[in-house]
Write a protein that holds these residues in place. Sequence first.
Motif, PDB file in Angstrom:
ATOM      1  N   ASP A  98      -2.409 -15.288  -5.325  1.00 32.00           N
ATOM      2  CA  ASP A  98      -2.001 -16.633  -5.743  1.00 32.00           C
ATOM      3  C   ASP A  98      -1.515 -17.495  -4.591  1.00 32.00           C
ATOM      4  OD1 ASP A  98      -2.684 -16.008  -8.267  1.00 32.00           O
ATOM      5  OD2 ASP A  98      -0.667 -15.962  -9.112  1.00 32.00           O
ATOM      6  N   PHE A  99      -0.957 -16.877  -3.550  1.00 32.05           N
ATOM      7  CA  PHE A  99      -0.415 -17.639  -2.430  1.00 32.05           C
ATOM      8  C   PHE A  99      -1.237 -17.486  -1.156  1.00 32.05           C
ATOM      9  CE2 PHE A  99       3.211 -16.827  -5.230  1.00 32.05           C
ATOM     10  CZ  PHE A  99       3.684 -18.117  -5.416  1.00 32.05           C
ATOM     11  N   GLY A 100      -2.277 -16.671  -1.200  1.00 29.51           N
ATOM     12  CA  GLY A 100      -3.153 -16.516  -0.036  1.00 29.51           C
ATOM     13  C   GLY A 100      -2.502 -15.790   1.120  1.00 29.51           C
ATOM     14  N   GLY A 101      -1.476 -15.000   0.849  1.00 35.14           N
ATOM     15  CA  GLY A 101      -0.773 -14.288   1.911  1.00 35.14           C
ATOM     16  C   GLY A 101      -1.412 -12.958   2.236  1.00 35.14           C
ATOM     17  N   ALA A 102      -0.796 -12.275   3.202  1.00 36.91           N
ATOM     18  CA  ALA A 102      -1.294 -10.965   3.609  1.00 36.91           C
ATOM     19  C   ALA A 102      -1.007  -9.939   2.516  1.00 36.91           C
ATOM     20  CB  ALA A 102      -0.630 -10.541   4.917  1.00 36.91           C
ATOM     21  N   SER A 103      -1.833  -8.908   2.476  1.00 39.93           N
ATOM     22  CA  SER A 103      -1.633  -7.819   1.524  1.00 39.93           C
ATOM     23  C   SER A 103      -0.781  -6.748   2.195  1.00 39.93           C
ATOM     24  CB  SER A 103      -2.980  -7.235   1.088  1.00 39.93           C
ATOM     25  OG  SER A 103      -2.795  -6.170   0.193  1.00 39.93           O
ATOM     26  N   PHE A 104       0.464  -6.640   1.742  1.00 41.27           N
ATOM     27  CA  PHE A 104       1.401  -5.710   2.364  1.00 41.27           C
ATOM     28  C   PHE A 104       1.324  -4.308   1.770  1.00 41.27           C
ATOM     29  CE2 PHE A 104       3.455  -9.888   3.040  1.00 41.27           C
ATOM     30  CZ  PHE A 104       3.553  -9.847   4.433  1.00 41.27           C
ATOM     31  N   LEU A 105       0.741  -4.187   0.603  1.00 39.43           N
ATOM     32  CA  LEU A 105       0.664  -2.886  -0.058  1.00 39.43           C
ATOM     33  C   LEU A 105      -0.781  -2.414  -0.123  1.00 39.43           C
ATOM     34  CD1 LEU A 105       3.182  -3.201  -3.046  1.00 39.43           C
ATOM     35  CD2 LEU A 105       3.543  -2.177  -0.807  1.00 39.43           C
ATOM     36  N   GLU A 106      -1.103  -1.457   0.719  1.00 39.82           N
ATOM     37  CA  GLU A 106      -2.420  -0.843   0.709  1.00 39.82           C
ATOM     38  C   GLU A 106      -2.250   0.657   0.551  1.00 39.82           C
ATOM     39  OE1 GLU A 106      -5.214  -2.275   0.551  1.00 39.82           O
ATOM     40  OE2 GLU A 106      -4.646  -4.350   1.009  1.00 39.82           O
ATOM     41  N   THR A 107      -3.026   1.240  -0.318  1.00 37.94           N
ATOM     42  CA  THR A 107      -2.942   2.679  -0.545  1.00 37.94           C
ATOM     43  C   THR A 107      -3.324   3.440   0.716  1.00 37.94           C
ATOM     44  OG1 THR A 107      -3.561   2.334  -2.865  1.00 37.94           O
ATOM     45  CG2 THR A 107      -3.744   4.574  -1.985  1.00 37.94           C
ATOM     46  N   PRO A 108      -2.470   4.350   1.199  1.00 37.72           N
ATOM     47  CA  PRO A 108      -2.818   5.145   2.389  1.00 37.72           C
ATOM     48  C   PRO A 108      -4.097   5.936   2.182  1.00 37.72           C
ATOM     49  CG  PRO A 108      -0.481   5.381   1.841  1.00 37.72           C
ATOM     50  CD  PRO A 108      -1.119   4.651   0.687  1.00 37.72           C
ATOM     51  N   GLN A 109      -4.910   5.984   3.211  1.00 38.04           N
ATOM     52  CA  GLN A 109      -6.202   6.656   3.105  1.00 38.04           C
ATOM     53  C   GLN A 109      -6.082   8.138   2.786  1.00 38.04           C
ATOM     54  OE1 GLN A 109      -9.348   5.335   3.159  1.00 38.04           O
ATOM     55  NE2 GLN A 109      -8.218   3.393   3.066  1.00 38.04           N
ATOM     56  N   ILE A 110      -4.971   8.748   3.190  1.00 36.48           N
ATOM     57  CA  ILE A 110      -4.815  10.180   2.929  1.00 36.48           C
ATOM     58  C   ILE A 110      -4.766  10.476   1.437  1.00 36.48           C
ATOM     59  CG2 ILE A 110      -2.276  10.134   3.013  1.00 36.48           C
ATOM     60  CD1 ILE A 110      -2.434  12.885   4.382  1.00 36.48           C
ATOM     61  N   LEU A 111      -4.288   9.509   0.639  1.00 38.43           N
ATOM     62  CA  LEU A 111      -4.241   9.733  -0.809  1.00 38.43           C
ATOM     63  C   LEU A 111      -5.645   9.774  -1.402  1.00 38.43           C
ATOM     64  CD1 LEU A 111      -1.215   7.525  -1.959  1.00 38.43           C
ATOM     65  CD2 LEU A 111      -1.290   9.977  -1.476  1.00 38.43           C
ATOM     66  N   TYR A 112      -6.584   9.016  -0.805  1.00 35.28           N
ATOM     67  CA  TYR A 112      -7.960   9.052  -1.306  1.00 35.28           C
ATOM     68  C   TYR A 112      -8.618  10.401  -1.018  1.00 35.28           C
ATOM     69  CZ  TYR A 112      -7.525   4.003  -1.824  1.00 35.28           C
ATOM     70  OH  TYR A 112      -7.112   2.748  -2.192  1.00 35.28           O
ATOM     71  N   LYS A 113      -8.121  11.084   0.002  1.00 30.73           N
ATOM     72  CA  LYS A 113      -8.667  12.396   0.325  1.00 30.73           C
ATOM     73  C   LYS A 113      -8.352  13.392  -0.786  1.00 30.73           C
ATOM     74  CE  LYS A 113      -8.306  16.141   3.727  1.00 30.73           C
ATOM     75  NZ  LYS A 113      -7.681  16.577   5.011  1.00 30.73           N
ATOM     76  N   TYR A 114      -7.134  13.313  -1.318  1.00 32.64           N
ATOM     77  CA  TYR A 114      -6.704  14.253  -2.348  1.00 32.64           C
ATOM     78  C   TYR A 114      -6.993  13.750  -3.766  1.00 32.64           C
ATOM     79  CZ  TYR A 114      -4.257  16.565   1.464  1.00 32.64           C
ATOM     80  OH  TYR A 114      -3.957  17.212   2.629  1.00 32.64           O
ATOM     81  N   PHE A 115      -7.051  12.419  -3.924  1.00 28.88           N
ATOM     82  CA  PHE A 115      -7.329  11.830  -5.242  1.00 28.88           C
ATOM     83  C   PHE A 115      -8.443  10.802  -5.093  1.00 28.88           C
ATOM     84  CE2 PHE A 115      -2.706  12.671  -4.921  1.00 28.88           C
ATOM     85  CZ  PHE A 115      -2.635  13.733  -5.821  1.00 28.88           C
ATOM     86  N   PRO A 116      -9.677  11.257  -4.882  1.00 31.71           N
ATOM     87  CA  PRO A 116     -10.786  10.323  -4.633  1.00 31.71           C
ATOM     88  C   PRO A 116     -11.096   9.453  -5.840  1.00 31.71           C
ATOM     89  CG  PRO A 116     -11.609  12.562  -4.975  1.00 31.71           C
ATOM     90  CD  PRO A 116     -10.111  12.661  -4.887  1.00 31.71           C
ATOM     91  N   ASN A 117     -11.564   8.255  -5.546  1.00 29.92           N
ATOM     92  CA  ASN A 117     -11.945   7.329  -6.602  1.00 29.92           C
ATOM     93  C   ASN A 117     -13.170   7.833  -7.348  1.00 29.92           C
ATOM     94  OD1 ASN A 117      -9.915   5.622  -5.876  1.00 29.92           O
ATOM     95  ND2 ASN A 117     -11.204   4.168  -4.790  1.00 29.92           N
ATOM     96  N   THR A 118     -13.188   7.538  -8.634  1.00 29.51           N
ATOM     97  CA  THR A 118     -14.391   7.784  -9.433  1.00 29.51           C
ATOM     98  C   THR A 118     -14.989   6.476  -9.905  1.00 29.51           C
ATOM     99  OG1 THR A 118     -13.047   7.999 -11.455  1.00 29.51           O
ATOM    100  CG2 THR A 118     -13.537  10.006 -10.220  1.00 29.51           C
ATOM    101  N   GLY A 119     -14.431   5.372  -9.427  1.00 26.74           N
ATOM    102  CA  GLY A 119     -14.889   4.034  -9.788  1.00 26.74           C
ATOM    103  C   GLY A 119     -13.919   3.033  -9.223  1.00 26.74           C
ATOM    104  N   GLY A 120     -14.236   1.748  -9.338  1.00 22.88           N
ATOM    105  CA  GLY A 120     -13.338   0.708  -8.837  1.00 22.88           C
ATOM    106  C   GLY A 120     -13.538   0.489  -7.353  1.00 22.88           C
ATOM    107  N   VAL A 121     -12.655  -0.327  -6.762  1.00 25.95           N
ATOM    108  CA  VAL A 121     -12.744  -0.695  -5.357  1.00 25.95           C
ATOM    109  C   VAL A 121     -11.588  -0.056  -4.619  1.00 25.95           C
ATOM    110  CG1 VAL A 121     -12.796  -2.587  -3.697  1.00 25.95           C
ATOM    111  CG2 VAL A 121     -13.836  -2.877  -5.949  1.00 25.95           C
ATOM    112  N   SER A 122     -11.878   0.698  -3.583  1.00 22.99           N
ATOM    113  CA  SER A 122     -10.850   1.421  -2.858  1.00 22.99           C
ATOM    114  C   SER A 122      -9.847   0.489  -2.219  1.00 22.99           C
ATOM    115  CB  SER A 122     -11.501   2.274  -1.765  1.00 22.99           C
ATOM    116  OG  SER A 122     -10.529   2.889  -0.966  1.00 22.99           O
ATOM    117  N   GLY A 123      -8.574   0.753  -2.481  1.00 23.81           N
ATOM    118  CA  GLY A 123      -7.493   0.060  -1.794  1.00 23.81           C
ATOM    119  C   GLY A 123      -7.197  -1.328  -2.286  1.00 23.81           C
TER     120      GLY A 123
END
Length: 246
Positions: free
Chosen positions: A192-217
């Motif tokens: 809504d404000f066009g600011g930076a995204s401060f919350l991004e899921t750490p990549q290591i979590l995708y290693k243990y809980f891989p996506n089965t759909g959706g857009v990563s991060g």
Amino acid sequence: MTETDIGQWYSSIPTFTKWWFTLTLVCTLGANFGFLPPYHMVLVWDLVVYKFQFWRLFGCVFFMGSLGFPFLINCYFLYSYSLLLETGVFSGRPADYFFLLLFNWACLIIIGFLVPLQIIGMPLVISVLYVWCQINRDQIVQFWFGTQFKAMYLPWALAAFNVLLGGRGIMELIGIFVGHMFYFLKYKYPIDFGGASFLETPQILYKYFPNTGGVSGFGQAPASRRTEPRDEGRRNWGRGQTLGGN
């Protein structure tokens, strides 16, 4: 409901909602019936820092205190709104949902050190409920006595209701604050404000809980910027819906 039906219902619960719900029941019931020591599951910072009792950082999430009506309501909210998030906006993205829980947990641990709080399970539940209510802010929910209003007002109604029952509403307000921090930093500020995204899921979590759909991060946009898919029906927490019901 037969044993088979219960097994099928339990198996259908998504991973993090299942573990959160199960551990909450086990720890709270176990402590109240004398199988687990309740004092070892509350957050006492002197014991964490000087005695290295780090399990308290997690026990304070799953131990909800004494049995009673508030415990039942918290279990209902935990199951219902965690399920809605994990199978809704975070469907197919377990790492992103786990990151939401980790972020809210970390914020509550810090607040617990400052306030202090000995049990953070209830505000964690409210924080998850708040995120769902903001993403589905225009959906109509039903409160006690048939009262209906938009989901965005539900967390505040819960705080006010707690005050009317003689409480202080502090736990609800802390949960609202933490939930708003996640929602604002993840959705509101960057979208809504066009600011930076401060919350991004750490990549290591995708290693243990891989996506089965959706857009990563990246989470879906809030309802203010797009048409949010709705869950079937209206949410009714006051009566008429049992745990595991549709």
